[in-house]
Design an enzyme around this catalytic site. Sequence first.
Site, PDB file in Angstrom:
ATOM      1  N   SER A 260       0.848  -1.192   0.000  1.00  0.00           N
ATOM      2  CA  SER A 260       0.000   0.000   0.000  1.00  0.00           C
ATOM      3  C   SER A 260       0.879   1.234   0.000  1.00  0.00           C
ATOM      4  O   SER A 260       1.999   1.224   0.527  1.00  0.00           O
ATOM      5  CB  SER A 260      -0.857  -0.030   1.269  1.00  0.00           C
ATOM      6  OG  SER A 260      -1.315   1.259   1.576  1.00  0.00           O
TER       7      SER A 260
ATOM      8  N   GLU B 103       0.512   3.494   1.876  1.00  0.00           N
ATOM      9  CA  GLU B 103       0.666   3.850   3.291  1.00  0.00           C
ATOM     10  C   GLU B 103       2.029   3.448   3.850  1.00  0.00           C
ATOM     11  O   GLU B 103       2.432   3.929   4.900  1.00  0.00           O
ATOM     12  CB  GLU B 103      -0.438   3.200   4.131  1.00  0.00           C
ATOM     13  CG  GLU B 103      -1.792   3.870   3.982  1.00  0.00           C
ATOM     14  CD  GLU B 103      -1.911   5.209   4.720  1.00  0.00           C
ATOM     15  OE1 GLU B 103      -1.401   5.310   5.844  1.00  0.00           O
ATOM     16  OE2 GLU B 103      -2.505   6.129   4.147  1.00  0.00           O
TER      17      GLU B 103
ATOM     18  N   TYR C 185      -1.564   0.417  10.199  1.00  0.00           N
ATOM     19  CA  TYR C 185      -1.790  -0.268   8.925  1.00  0.00           C
ATOM     20  C   TYR C 185      -0.545  -0.166   8.037  1.00  0.00           C
ATOM     21  O   TYR C 185      -0.088  -1.156   7.450  1.00  0.00           O
ATOM     22  CB  TYR C 185      -3.000   0.363   8.228  1.00  0.00           C
ATOM     23  CG  TYR C 185      -3.233  -0.111   6.829  1.00  0.00           C
ATOM     24  CD1 TYR C 185      -3.942  -1.285   6.582  1.00  0.00           C
ATOM     25  CD2 TYR C 185      -2.754   0.597   5.728  1.00  0.00           C
ATOM     26  CE1 TYR C 185      -4.155  -1.727   5.286  1.00  0.00           C
ATOM     27  CE2 TYR C 185      -2.967   0.165   4.437  1.00  0.00           C
ATOM     28  CZ  TYR C 185      -3.665  -0.996   4.223  1.00  0.00           C
ATOM     29  OH  TYR C 185      -3.869  -1.430   2.932  1.00  0.00           O
TER      30      TYR C 185
HETATM   31  P1  GDP Z   1      -6.865   5.452   2.836  1.00  0.00           P
HETATM   32  O1  GDP Z   1      -6.038   6.428   2.046  1.00  0.00           O
HETATM   33  O2  GDP Z   1      -6.523   4.028   2.530  1.00  0.00           O
HETATM   34  O3  GDP Z   1      -6.878   5.757   4.282  1.00  0.00           O
HETATM   35  O4  GDP Z   1      -8.368   5.595   2.267  1.00  0.00           O
HETATM   36  P2  GDP Z   1      -9.648   6.352   2.840  1.00  0.00           P
HETATM   37  O5  GDP Z   1     -10.617   6.416   1.712  1.00  0.00           O
HETATM   38  O6  GDP Z   1     -10.138   5.720   4.104  1.00  0.00           O
HETATM   39  O7  GDP Z   1      -9.118   7.819   3.205  1.00  0.00           O
HETATM   40  C1  GDP Z   1      -8.581   8.683   2.216  1.00  0.00           C
HETATM   41  C2  GDP Z   1      -8.335  10.050   2.831  1.00  0.00           C
HETATM   42  O8  GDP Z   1      -9.579  10.699   3.090  1.00  0.00           O
HETATM   43  C3  GDP Z   1      -7.613   9.984   4.192  1.00  0.00           C
HETATM   44  O9  GDP Z   1      -6.631  10.982   4.189  1.00  0.00           O
HETATM   45  C4  GDP Z   1      -8.711  10.321   5.198  1.00  0.00           C
HETATM   46  O10 GDP Z   1      -8.249  10.975   6.377  1.00  0.00           O
HETATM   47  C5  GDP Z   1      -9.556  11.281   4.384  1.00  0.00           C
HETATM   48  N1  GDP Z   1     -10.911  11.414   4.910  1.00  0.00           N
HETATM   49  C6  GDP Z   1     -11.530  12.574   5.241  1.00  0.00           C
HETATM   50  N2  GDP Z   1     -12.751  12.328   5.737  1.00  0.00           N
HETATM   51  C7  GDP Z   1     -12.926  10.983   5.712  1.00  0.00           C
HETATM   52  C8  GDP Z   1     -14.014  10.138   6.125  1.00  0.00           C
HETATM   53  O11 GDP Z   1     -15.054  10.567   6.577  1.00  0.00           O
HETATM   54  N3  GDP Z   1     -13.816   8.780   5.958  1.00  0.00           N
HETATM   55  C9  GDP Z   1     -12.663   8.268   5.426  1.00  0.00           C
HETATM   56  N4  GDP Z   1     -12.536   6.949   5.283  1.00  0.00           N
HETATM   57  N5  GDP Z   1     -11.619   9.057   5.064  1.00  0.00           N
HETATM   58  C10 GDP Z   1     -11.749  10.397   5.199  1.00  0.00           C
END
Ligand code: GDP
Length: 331
Positions: free
Chosen positions: A130, A132, A154
């Site tokens: 990932s 990440e 993660y």
């Molecule tokens: P990730 O990159 O694998 O963590 O995928 P996500 O879709 O969970 O998150 C993408 C980005 O969107 C991250 O930087 C989150 O902090 C941001 N984000 C902002 N608001 C939200 C929310 O309500 N839900 C999620 N899942 N992410 C959010």
Amino acid sequence: MTTALITGITGQDGSYLTELLIGKGYAVHGVVRRSSIIDRQRIDHLTRDPAIYHKQLFLHYCDLNDITTLRRILNKVQPDEFYHLAGQSHVGLSFEIPESTCEFTAMATLRILEVLRDMDQVPRFLTTGSSEIFGAAAESPQTEWTAMRPTSPYGVAKSFAVNITRVYREAFGMFACTAICYNHESERRSPNFVTRKISRAVAAIAAGGVETLKLGNLDVWRDWGYAPEYVDAMWRMLQADQPEDLIVATGILTSLEQFLDAAFAHAGLSWRDHVEIDQRLIRPSEPQRLVGDPSRAARTIGWHARTSAVELARKLVTADRLLPEQELVAV
Ligand code: GDP
């Protein structure tokens, strides 16, 4: 007939990969967790098809900490290719359940490699890393050589998985590699990821069901692509002459605000009228900007992402607007 075994077959990537491999004439064996609630929605269309189920697609119960069962399945199936896609996949959640995240994502990968190493015919092995792993990356875009500086449990677990896979490749000569995938989304993405959360909210707002969408940090930039294209990269990696880890990404940085613009505008709405910030959704720490350099994948396996983040946003909104209203309850 080439035989593949997939962990995480009921997930987004697992379901698309299964379709891809069935289309290529493979026999596909999926490992599914035993639980009281059966959640196989994403492969229901395949298990309900008598021309496919029990002919080209087979499911086996096995938890990934039940290594004797995994060994038995492997000995029976004798796969040519092993795709390890299972794991706790949510970054935000990994701050709440760090130990099980590492157990499912890091340790499970090691256990599988250990079992594979003992086999007479060792299958080719691919797991998913990932973006990440790069976390607070020192350079942008990130390449296969960028130092890992994860910012979440993660990311740490995935860094372990990438490294242990490399060590088994180098130390034991296994055909083992990692697809270092950047965010890849689809109509099958679960709504606790921000893309699908947004597209469902847009559909619900457009239908008049709700008025607001609560989000966390909006000051983030990601490299978002379309998941069906990413499983093609995984397959190509296992057909290569040599195993190697590759960045699988679009190479384009998009802000969350740009994604919101595209998704809301596709339904004739403006996100600024509907989005509220909820402090509880802000993570303790996270990467601000992540973008991958996919040029090595282009050179070695001829893979290119085709769908941009804006196209992705529109695609998800179009699909979610077709869902029945009761399915659109915002999360
Ligand atoms: P990730 O990159 O694998 O963590 O995928 P996500 O879709 O969970 O998150 C993408 C980005 O969107 C991250 O930087 C989150 O902090 C941001 N984000 C902002 N608001 C939200 C929310 O309500 N839900 C999620 N899942 N992410 C959010």
